[in-house]
Design a protein around this motif. Structure first.
Motif, PDB file in Angstrom:
ATOM      1  N   VAL A   1     -29.280  49.062 -41.367  1.00  0.00           N
ATOM      2  CA  VAL A   1     -27.827  49.197 -41.210  1.00  0.00           C
ATOM      3  C   VAL A   1     -27.309  50.381 -42.025  1.00  0.00           C
ATOM      4  O   VAL A   1     -26.139  50.456 -42.356  1.00  0.00           O
ATOM      5  CB  VAL A   1     -27.107  47.904 -41.642  1.00  0.00           C
TER       6      VAL A   1
ATOM      7  N   HIS B   1     -24.128  52.190 -41.111  1.00  0.00           N
ATOM      8  CA  HIS B   1     -22.914  51.389 -41.055  1.00  0.00           C
ATOM      9  C   HIS B   1     -22.427  51.055 -42.464  1.00  0.00           C
ATOM     10  O   HIS B   1     -23.219  50.888 -43.383  1.00  0.00           O
ATOM     11  CB  HIS B   1     -23.161  50.072 -40.303  1.00  0.00           C
TER      12      HIS B   1
ATOM     13  N   THR C   1     -19.271  45.097 -40.248  1.00  0.00           N
ATOM     14  CA  THR C   1     -19.047  46.496 -40.610  1.00  0.00           C
ATOM     15  C   THR C   1     -17.556  46.794 -40.705  1.00  0.00           C
ATOM     16  O   THR C   1     -16.718  45.996 -40.281  1.00  0.00           O
ATOM     17  CB  THR C   1     -19.667  47.433 -39.560  1.00  0.00           C
TER      18      THR C   1
ATOM     19  N   GLU D   1     -17.678  45.177 -36.345  1.00  0.00           N
ATOM     20  CA  GLU D   1     -18.842  44.743 -35.569  1.00  0.00           C
ATOM     21  C   GLU D   1     -19.664  43.759 -36.391  1.00  0.00           C
ATOM     22  O   GLU D   1     -19.716  43.841 -37.622  1.00  0.00           O
ATOM     23  CB  GLU D   1     -19.711  45.947 -35.192  1.00  0.00           C
ATOM     24  N   VAL D   2     -20.326  42.810 -35.709  1.00  0.00           N
ATOM     25  CA  VAL D   2     -21.138  41.794 -36.372  1.00  0.00           C
ATOM     26  C   VAL D   2     -22.612  42.029 -36.079  1.00  0.00           C
ATOM     27  O   VAL D   2     -23.005  42.177 -34.912  1.00  0.00           O
ATOM     28  CB  VAL D   2     -20.762  40.374 -35.905  1.00  0.00           C
ATOM     29  N   TYR D   3     -23.433  42.042 -37.132  1.00  0.00           N
ATOM     30  CA  TYR D   3     -24.880  42.160 -36.992  1.00  0.00           C
ATOM     31  C   TYR D   3     -25.512  40.912 -37.592  1.00  0.00           C
ATOM     32  O   TYR D   3     -25.099  40.436 -38.656  1.00  0.00           O
ATOM     33  CB  TYR D   3     -25.396  43.414 -37.704  1.00  0.00           C
TER      34      TYR D   3
ATOM     35  N   LYS E   1     -27.401  36.106 -29.271  1.00  0.00           N
ATOM     36  CA  LYS E   1     -27.921  37.217 -28.472  1.00  0.00           C
ATOM     37  C   LYS E   1     -28.222  36.828 -27.030  1.00  0.00           C
ATOM     38  O   LYS E   1     -28.852  37.581 -26.291  1.00  0.00           O
ATOM     39  CB  LYS E   1     -29.150  37.819 -29.133  1.00  0.00           C
TER      40      LYS E   1
ATOM     41  N   GLN F   1     -29.283  42.789 -35.420  1.00  0.00           N
ATOM     42  CA  GLN F   1     -28.880  43.050 -34.038  1.00  0.00           C
ATOM     43  C   GLN F   1     -27.408  42.761 -33.894  1.00  0.00           C
ATOM     44  O   GLN F   1     -26.894  41.784 -34.438  1.00  0.00           O
ATOM     45  CB  GLN F   1     -29.675  42.186 -33.058  1.00  0.00           C
ATOM     46  N   ARG F   2     -26.737  43.588 -33.112  1.00  0.00           N
ATOM     47  CA  ARG F   2     -25.298  43.418 -32.948  1.00  0.00           C
ATOM     48  C   ARG F   2     -24.986  42.263 -32.006  1.00  0.00           C
ATOM     49  O   ARG F   2     -25.638  42.088 -30.976  1.00  0.00           O
ATOM     50  CB  ARG F   2     -24.672  44.705 -32.410  1.00  0.00           C
TER      51      ARG F   2
ATOM     52  N   HIS G   1     -22.299  40.959 -29.468  1.00  0.00           N
ATOM     53  CA  HIS G   1     -21.241  41.609 -28.690  1.00  0.00           C
ATOM     54  C   HIS G   1     -20.015  40.704 -28.585  1.00  0.00           C
ATOM     55  O   HIS G   1     -20.026  39.682 -27.902  1.00  0.00           O
ATOM     56  CB  HIS G   1     -21.774  41.992 -27.316  1.00  0.00           C
TER      57      HIS G   1
END
Length: 326
Positions: free
Chosen positions: A30, A33, A49, A53-55, A67, A79-80, A82
């Protein structure tokens, strides 16, 4: 972002799994970010971030990484997830996640056996679901417990859903809920902070009052009796501490709370830290002399921090962290 600790399921997000890491290591995945918030669950981790955005990374057996599948394996690199909107907060339970956006939308995903996702059924979800029952409200914070969830709206109303066998939802009965249920005792009191523990819940209202409810087998509600709390009840925090089993001195206003599996923490307006519940492993930061079955039944000030101003507090399963002013 730096991570460390157990990594059997890739929950450190370092690109590998296996032995834990005893020393904090910078996460290389990351690097581009700017991380502004992180959350840790039982076997998974989430990071937000500055772009909202969420990872996520770690175990995904219940779809808790959002996911789109229920693969029993792990995700070893961030992994992001969505999500439509700018995410400003995230909370992780045993195997479910909650996230809320800047426009007040609440989303949930992962394990849902007890209805802890608040979407009206008991089916696990592998991708973020909008909690449509709250679409007329603006959510400003949320907390995921072991198997239950609590949500605070902009109006200060508190809602709960999910596991309720030990009265975690504060609605007066022990029936699970698959849809958000307002906590009637606190309706109109304007809740400003909330925390969900293993099987108990804490809330702070606008006037600084602290309320607790749920399981109380190790006095995690801060009450002398060990019966569960069916509805929120007031827990006093005072400047004089406890004498003869009673809180004495000036009443202090609570500002924030944290809940572990079996213990609880509260920060007051003057920066003092109080702790109660199970004190094994030193989780409370106070001597546990005379505590019944290794537990403190009422809030005790953490004296080792009495000359510090506590700014932030967090509780793990059996450990605690505090950030103090320099």
């Amino acid at each position: 972002m730096f991570t460390w600790g157990a990594n059997a399921w890739g929950q450190c997000g370092t690109g590998e799994s296996g032995d834990g890491h005893g020393i904090p290591a910078r996460n290389p995945w990351v690097g581009k970010h700017k991380i502004v918030r992180v959350a840790a669950g039982q076997f998974s981790t989430a990071a937000i971030t500055d772009a909202g955005e969420v990872y996520v990374f770690g175990l995904n057996d219940s779809g808790q990484l959002g996911k789109g599948d229920f693969s029993p394996g792990m995700v070893e690199v961030p992994q992001r997830v969505h999500i439509d909107g700018e995410v400003v907060g995230v909370s992780i339970g045993y195997a479910h996640m909650l996230a809320w956006t800047s426009d007040g939308k609440l989303l949930s995903w992962g394990r849902n056996f007890y209805g802890q996702l608040g979407v009206g059924d008991h089916r696990d979800k592998s991708s973020p679901q909008v909690v449509s029952y709250l679409q007329e409200e603006k959510v400003v914070s949320a907390a995921a417990g072991q198997f239950h969830s609590v949500v605070v709206t902009e109006r200060g109303e508190l809602y709960g859903f999910g596991y309720n066998r030990d009265y975690e939802l504060g609605v007066g009965d022990n029936m699970d809920r698959v849809l958000p249920q307002v906590v009637p005792t606190l309706s109109g009191k304007k809740v400003v902070a909330v925390a969900a523990g293993g099987y108990h819940t804490l809330a702070v209202t606008e006037d600084g009052s602290l309320y607790t409810w749920g399981l109380n087998n190790l006095h995690q509600l801060g009450r002398a009796e060990k019966s569960s709390g069916k509805v929120p009840s007031l827990v006093p925090l005072t400047s004089g501490g406890i004498v003869g089993g009673r809180q004495i001195g000036k009443r202090l206003k609570a500002t924030q709370v944290a809940a572990g599996t079996w213990h609880s923490l509260a920060v007051t307006q003057d920066g003092s830290l109080f702790a109660w519940g199970r004190c094994e492993h030193g989780a409370l930061g106070v001597p546990c002399d005379g505590g019944e079955n290794g537990a403190m039944s009422q809030p005790h000030r953490v004296e080792s921090l009495k000359d510090k101003k506590v700014l932030m507090v967090a509780a793990g399963a059996a450990h605690s962290h505090a950030v103090v002013a320099a």
